[in-house]
Design an enzyme around this catalytic site. Structure first.
Site, PDB file in Angstrom:
ATOM      1  N   ASN A 136       0.867  -1.173   0.000  1.00  0.00           N
ATOM      2  CA  ASN A 136       0.000   0.000   0.000  1.00  0.00           C
ATOM      3  C   ASN A 136       0.909   1.230   0.000  1.00  0.00           C
ATOM      4  OD1 ASN A 136      -1.806   2.042   0.461  1.00  0.00           O
ATOM      5  ND2 ASN A 136      -2.400   1.366   2.520  1.00  0.00           N
ATOM      6  N   TRP A 137       1.070   1.815  -1.169  1.00  0.00           N
ATOM      7  CA  TRP A 137       1.998   2.954  -1.297  1.00  0.00           C
ATOM      8  C   TRP A 137       1.422   4.235  -0.703  1.00  0.00           C
ATOM      9  CZ3 TRP A 137       3.760   2.338  -7.142  1.00  0.00           C
ATOM     10  CH2 TRP A 137       4.539   1.168  -7.252  1.00  0.00           C
ATOM     11  N   LYS A 138       0.138   4.236  -0.395  1.00  0.00           N
ATOM     12  CA  LYS A 138      -0.534   5.439   0.132  1.00  0.00           C
ATOM     13  C   LYS A 138      -0.291   6.632  -0.812  1.00  0.00           C
ATOM     14  CE  LYS A 138      -0.355   3.347   4.615  1.00  0.00           C
ATOM     15  NZ  LYS A 138      -0.281   3.454   6.064  1.00  0.00           N
ATOM     16  N   HIS A 195      -9.734   1.144   4.672  1.00  0.00           N
ATOM     17  CA  HIS A 195      -8.441   1.333   5.344  1.00  0.00           C
ATOM     18  C   HIS A 195      -8.617   2.284   6.528  1.00  0.00           C
ATOM     19  CE1 HIS A 195      -4.381   2.656   6.183  1.00  0.00           C
ATOM     20  NE2 HIS A 195      -4.007   1.512   5.660  1.00  0.00           N
ATOM     21  N   GLU A 210      -6.966   4.686   7.655  1.00  0.00           N
ATOM     22  CA  GLU A 210      -6.781   6.123   7.409  1.00  0.00           C
ATOM     23  C   GLU A 210      -8.045   6.734   6.820  1.00  0.00           C
ATOM     24  OE1 GLU A 210      -3.103   5.604   5.329  1.00  0.00           O
ATOM     25  OE2 GLU A 210      -2.162   5.096   7.237  1.00  0.00           O
ATOM     26  N   GLU A 236      -5.759  -4.813  10.667  1.00  0.00           N
ATOM     27  CA  GLU A 236      -4.794  -3.728  10.822  1.00  0.00           C
ATOM     28  C   GLU A 236      -5.120  -2.940  12.086  1.00  0.00           C
ATOM     29  OE1 GLU A 236      -2.690  -2.742   6.931  1.00  0.00           O
ATOM     30  OE2 GLU A 236      -4.429  -1.444   7.085  1.00  0.00           O
ATOM     31  N   GLY A 255       1.836   2.712  10.723  1.00  0.00           N
ATOM     32  CA  GLY A 255       2.734   3.840  10.529  1.00  0.00           C
ATOM     33  C   GLY A 255       3.388   4.313  11.821  1.00  0.00           C
ATOM     34  N   SER A 290       2.956  -1.666  10.624  1.00  0.00           N
ATOM     35  CA  SER A 290       4.409  -1.672  10.878  1.00  0.00           C
ATOM     36  C   SER A 290       5.035  -3.041  10.593  1.00  0.00           C
ATOM     37  CB  SER A 290       4.702  -1.215  12.307  1.00  0.00           C
ATOM     38  OG  SER A 290       4.248   0.112  12.485  1.00  0.00           O
ATOM     39  N   GLY A 300       2.615  -0.907   4.408  1.00  0.00           N
ATOM     40  CA  GLY A 300       2.680   0.507   4.047  1.00  0.00           C
ATOM     41  C   GLY A 300       4.124   0.945   3.867  1.00  0.00           C
ATOM     42  N   GLY A 301       4.686   1.551   4.908  1.00  0.00           N
ATOM     43  CA  GLY A 301       6.025   2.153   4.839  1.00  0.00           C
ATOM     44  C   GLY A 301       7.079   1.256   4.215  1.00  0.00           C
TER      45      GLY A 301
END
Ligand code: PGA
Length: 260
Positions: free
Chosen positions: A9-11, A98, A100, A172, A178, A217, A238-239
């Site tokens: 997930n590159w966001k 998601h 976010e 999640e 994150g 994470s 993600g990251g």
């Protein structure tokens, strides 16, 4: 046996140059891993890059997903894109609900909206990845399992649920996304086992075919213990998905747990 799935997930990161390059590096690196065909890999770029990323990795076996889409098919919805549009742009997966989008961005999506998006994804021929997870406050109040039951049940109202091609679930925990603070393997396993039980309640034995991913994470150095849990079928990253090497490290860990 469920085939592990690792999703990037590159966001809201990268651009039309770096996105396709990263996708190609992931596809190349994945194809060179021993046992690579035992793991499915998906990259979810921002909407503006869907087409170019899909073209860059066309025929490699790595799939493309979108991070969101609106539930209406078309019309006066300024700024939105439909599930059919992201399908048209090359996506075959869609992240839905998601955290976010539930907790951080603008209008804060509720479970009803998320359910409509999940059904729109299925109707457009996309495989939805339904994200569920508790906040830190909910975990401290020992509401984690109730939150998961509610979000899963509400998210799946009226959905088509006949096999692996209809749904992926991602656990999640909001407090782990994150933050560098991942769930322990035991916390993940407990949540995943609960989600599996709830899926069985909803759809019977077919629940055993549905993949439940862990996200929050996830990194190459904690992936092994988390992905080794019996009910953890891969990861939503993600990251650590923004660099080919760290993302490939997680894919490698997923292949390594294949024997479980
Ligand atoms: P993170 O994000 O790996 O950066 O914690 C996971 C996600 O939001 O899917």
């Amino acid at each position: 046996m469920r085939k592990p799935l690792v999703v990037a997930n590159w966001k809201m990161n990268l651009d039309l140059k770096s996105g396709p390059t990263l996708a190609r590096d992931v596809a190349d690196g994945w194809s060179r891993l021993d046992g690579h065909a035992q793991v499915d890999v998906v990259v979810c770029p921002p909407a503006t890059m869907l087409t170019s990323v899909a073209q860059a990795i066309s025929g490699t076996g790595v799939a493309v997903g979108a991070q969101d889409a609106y539930f209406e098919a078309s019309g006066a919805f300024t700024g939105e894109v439909s599930a059919a549009m992201v399908r048209d742009a090359g996506a075959t997966y869609l992240i839905v609900g998601h955290s976010e989008r539930r907790h951080t961005i603008g209008h804060l999506e509720d479970d009803r909206t998320i359910n409509l998006k999940l059904r729109a994804a299925q109707n457009a021929g996309l495989l939805p990845i339904l994200c569920v997870g508790e906040t830190l406050g909910e975990r401290r109040a020992e509401q984690t399992l109730d939150v998961l039951t509610f979000q899963l049940t509400a998210g799946l109202v009226g959905a088509r649920l006949k096999g692996t091609g209809d749904l992926v679930v991602a656990y999640e925990p909001v407090w782990a996304i994150g933050t560098g603070l991942n769930a322990t393997a035991e916390q993940a396993q407990e949540a995943h086992r609960h989600l599996r039980q709830e899926l069985r309640r909803l759809i019977g034995p077919l629940a055993d075919d549905i993949r439940i991913l862990y996200g929050g994470s996830l990194k190459s150095d904690n992936a092994e213990s988390l992905l080794a849990q019996p009910e953890v079928d891969g990861g939503l990253v993600g990251g650590a998905s923004l660099k080919a090497e760290s993302f490939l490290g997680i894919i490698r860990a997923a292949i390594g747990t294949r024997a479980k």
